[in-house]
Design an enzyme around this catalytic site. Structure first.
Site, short mmCIF file in Angstrom:
data_model
loop_
_atom_site.label_atom_id
_atom_site.label_comp_id
_atom_site.label_asym_id
_atom_site.label_seq_id
_atom_site.Cartn_x
_atom_site.Cartn_y
_atom_site.Cartn_z
N GLU A 1 0.89 -1.16 0.00
CA GLU A 1 0.00 0.00 0.00
C GLU A 1 0.93 1.20 0.00
O GLU A 1 1.66 1.44 0.97
CB GLU A 1 -0.85 -0.07 1.27
CG GLU A 1 -1.96 0.94 1.31
CD GLU A 1 -2.60 1.00 2.69
OE1 GLU A 1 -2.89 -0.06 3.27
OE2 GLU A 1 -2.80 2.11 3.18
N CYS B 1 -3.58 6.84 5.82
CA CYS B 1 -3.55 6.49 4.40
C CYS B 1 -4.83 6.96 3.71
O CYS B 1 -4.83 7.14 2.50
CB CYS B 1 -3.35 5.00 4.22
SG CYS B 1 -4.33 4.02 5.35
#
Lengths: 485, 485
Positions: free
Chosen positions: B237, B274
């Protein structure tokens, strides 16, 4: 005779770009379109193949030498596969959504309403294989599963059967026209070099690649897919050794029957199957093993030569066999004969497990009717041979019917390197069904969590999206007209 | 003050190799072990975290400055997640097998019996993140899902919270000892450089990598995973912009409420999430939009400064804001203040959609409490902004309640770039449940078909194997003692 006598010219760059852009436009228009529309297209393709069977099979035989009986069966399988995906769509088995209602309260227990839907990735570049001119080619499994997912397809035709590829593509073009779909839903490019394929993989509209072919070509195209500014998934099948472990229990019961089954599997289609057995492992000390080896050798010697797909593969096969012949640890079991133009003779070499383990060169696939018979001293050596072979589409375990410690350990080793483990029969012939798994650790597949045969193959071309607190309309499939932008 | 004041020394190569080898041995011993054993381990880990809550939260706050309230909640979430995977194992939701009986007849209709089982990949290298010292760190989601799958884990601790990492690892070591599991089921390495992580990724026993962190670090480690002689999956990620589309319908109804929600989401944890919103898109011509912008700016100006995780991130944030400040097309909306040692002030800049589209530098993530307000002339420009942003963990669509053509097109564009699309609320805060999807096209995820949050995360570490004509014993989970070789 050149290597590919009728190889087509490379499709010009401008045409490749045009097809990729049309596929991108079609993806935006078509995604979320009704499953029934995709099912209708798949059925139209199956019917088109069947209606032109005579013409297509004749063309395929001219270009591949695989024989009309085998090619007829392969066309059946390809139509069955297209209709199978249509059936999956009818039964709402493709891209199943998972919904969870909101839960009141503070996190982590409390949460919003979430529905996990599956959306098509976008245009898929499909690289056709030479060895299955129907089932892994223009309208083969990769194309069928991508279309079932709602992804347009641009096929890179295999230069080994260009006329068949064009005739098959014409069926797809007629079908999309008849059903009123955007022309970009299906496109095809050609070429004998890697250049047009590289351009296709680099095109920004391409969202995934499906490839069946050589290790070298697959590695090069995978690197292209990963080197993009936005890398894309590359589903590649790059080669497989398919070890067969023949335990005494099986050989004592029916060694001679198994020898003839195995010989047929090794020479089937001149060994040009991704699941062709390349290594056979027996227990050295077993009397039944010796009889099995004699029967296997005799059956291979008796097999008639069969033309290979093209001269490049024939050259590769002869080089591979020559490598075995020169190897001091390998002794030939089949009878040596002078080269024949009709096709190569089957080759069986023999080597001890310890010598096999000592030389990684012996673990490389020889594409064609060649196998190594590996004599192991015990179960541990058998397991070491499996580990040394590494990623493989299949492992066959004959005679592991009882849950002994040794069989458990063999099964565990087989599972750790393979996508399919067989307890009976031979690895060639891959059933098309929901439980099939055709893949395996590298290099059998670049994506071992995926399959390229069977109905789970469609999952490669779908991606989950969670819709949070979505209104009802957003959870319905989008009407194609509205989705068209 | 150095960038990471208490960064640990790199774990020596010999220790990294020893841990990877122990993990490999444990994988062979543990795979196929009963689900109940894995569930017991996960519950033991959750309990360990809770028992040491006071000590762990204090350590975490010292090392990350995230505040005890937030860290307490994060520990709850981490324990909830561990128990959630245990529950999935209890309910047989992990690695569900699919069996199909044999069908008599010739292929393609006729086929052998096939059962598609899911097997663990083997040892997983988990790279902990700095911004979630519990939930995405030593015993976070990647570790929980890998252990649930039956894969041993070697964690590369984040150097930003070394003492917390060691205290958390000690819980795992006690748990494996207490349950009599092989010590290789859990291991941890340390270091502030990329060197120990690279060695771990290159180790032949490592079968997959899970990574949450910077784009640069992720790209480098992904390249290492793909450059192995046998490449392995890399679940990374790497960053996300998380656009929020605020349509007039929503702003007219509750623009001021949404402005305060959004401001809180932007400054939450100092923007070090995130899923922190980085781009807010409004319709330029709408009166409610102007009021919303004023409210949002005021709320951001009123937010108290919050320390960032470390000086490297603070420097990166200030550089990102300076880049906006120098940009001729971007005007600052929040009040400029002199730098404060407590932490950065939130930044909101404003740019027209056409100028945003013209400069790819404006599409880069600035990690921290900064966002760009993009003024679009119409829906088409909003869609173009989404396409320009590209892969993102989330897109938020406020005010798309009615199924108008424009909303359908916006939803389609949102779905095409994101892993999660929200119709209400803010993207920060990711629910842990079965329908969650935390991923998205590159660079949000290197594997957009997978999720790193929610119960589907376990699927990353499983691989299907088809067992053909298998005897009954081979379809049972293997007893751990027999599997131990």
């Amino acid at each position: 005779m050149s290597i590919l006598p009728h190889a087509p010219a490379d499709t010009p760059d401008t045409d490749i770009d045009r097809l990729a852009e049309a596929a991108g436009a079609a993806a935006r228009a078509w995604r979320g379109g009704p499953a029934a529309g995709r099912a209708a297209l798949l059925r139209e393709l199956a019917q088109g193949l069947e209606e032109e069977r005579g013409h297509l099979v004749a063309l395929a035989d001219e270009e591949t030498h695989l024989g009309t009986a085998r090619l007829d069966g392969e066309l059946d399988r390809t139509a069955f596969q297209l209709r199978g995906f249509a059936q999956q769509l009818d039964e709402n088995q493709v891209g199943v959504a998972l919904g969870e209602a909101a839960v009141a309260g503070v996190p982590p227990q409390g949460r919003p309403a979430l529905t996990r839907v599956q959306v098509p990735l976008g245009p898929v570049a499909v690289f056709a294989a030479s060895n299955f001119p129907f089932a892994f080619s223009v309208l083969g499994g990769d194309t069928a599963s991508a279309l079932a997912a709602g992804c347009p397809v641009v096929v890179k035709a295999h230069p080994g059967h260009p006329r068949l590829s064009r005739a098959t593509a014409a069926i797809a073009e007629r079908a999309t026209r008849k059903l009123g779909l955007a022309s970009g839903v299906f496109g095809m490019i050609e070429g004998a070099s890697i250049t047009p394929g590289v351009r296709l993989v680099r095109h920004p509209e391409i969202s995934a690649v499906a490839f069946t072919g050589s290790f070298k070509g697959g590695v090069a195209l995978n690197a292209e897919a990963q080197a993009r500014s936005r890398p894309i998934p590359f589903f590649g099948e790059l080669g497989s050794i398919n070890p067969v472990i023949a335990l005494p229990a099986a050989l004592q019961q029916d060694g001679s029957g198994l020898a003839s089954q195995l010989a047929a599997s090794i020479v089937n289609g001149c060994g040009q199957f991704c699941t062709s057995p390349g290594v056979i492992v027996i227990l050295d000390s077993d009397g039944a093993s010796d009889a099995f080896v004699r029967d296997l050798t005799a059956a291979l010697d008796a097999a008639r030569p069969h033309a290979m797909l093209n001269m490049a593969l024939r050259d590769g096969f002869e080089h591979g066999v020559a490598r075995f012949e020169r190897h001091l640890a390998v002794s030939r079991l089949t009878t040596a004969v002078a080269a024949e133009s009709a096709g190569p003779r089957a080759y069986l070499g023999q080597v001890s497990a310890s010598q096999f383990l000592a030389d990684p060169a012996l673990h490389e696939e020889v594409f064609g009717p060649a196998a190594l018979l590996v004599r192991a001293a015990d179960d541990d050596e058998m397991i070491s041979v499996l580990r040394a072979v590494g990623g493989s589409l299949t492992v066959t375990l004959w005679g592991a019917d009882a849950p002994t410690d040794a069989n458990c350990r063999l099964l565990q080793a087989a599972v750790s390197i393979a996508g399919r483990v067989l307890f009976r029969g031979v690895p060639t012939g891959v059933a098309v069904c929901a439980a099939q798994q055709h893949g395996g650790p590298w290099p059998a597949s670049t994506r071992p969590e995926s399959t390229s045969v069977g109905f789970a193959a469609v999952e490669r071309f779908l991606r989950p999206v969670a819709l949070q607190d979505a209104p009802a309309w957003a959870l319905q499939p989008m009407p194609a007209a509205i989705a068209n932008n």
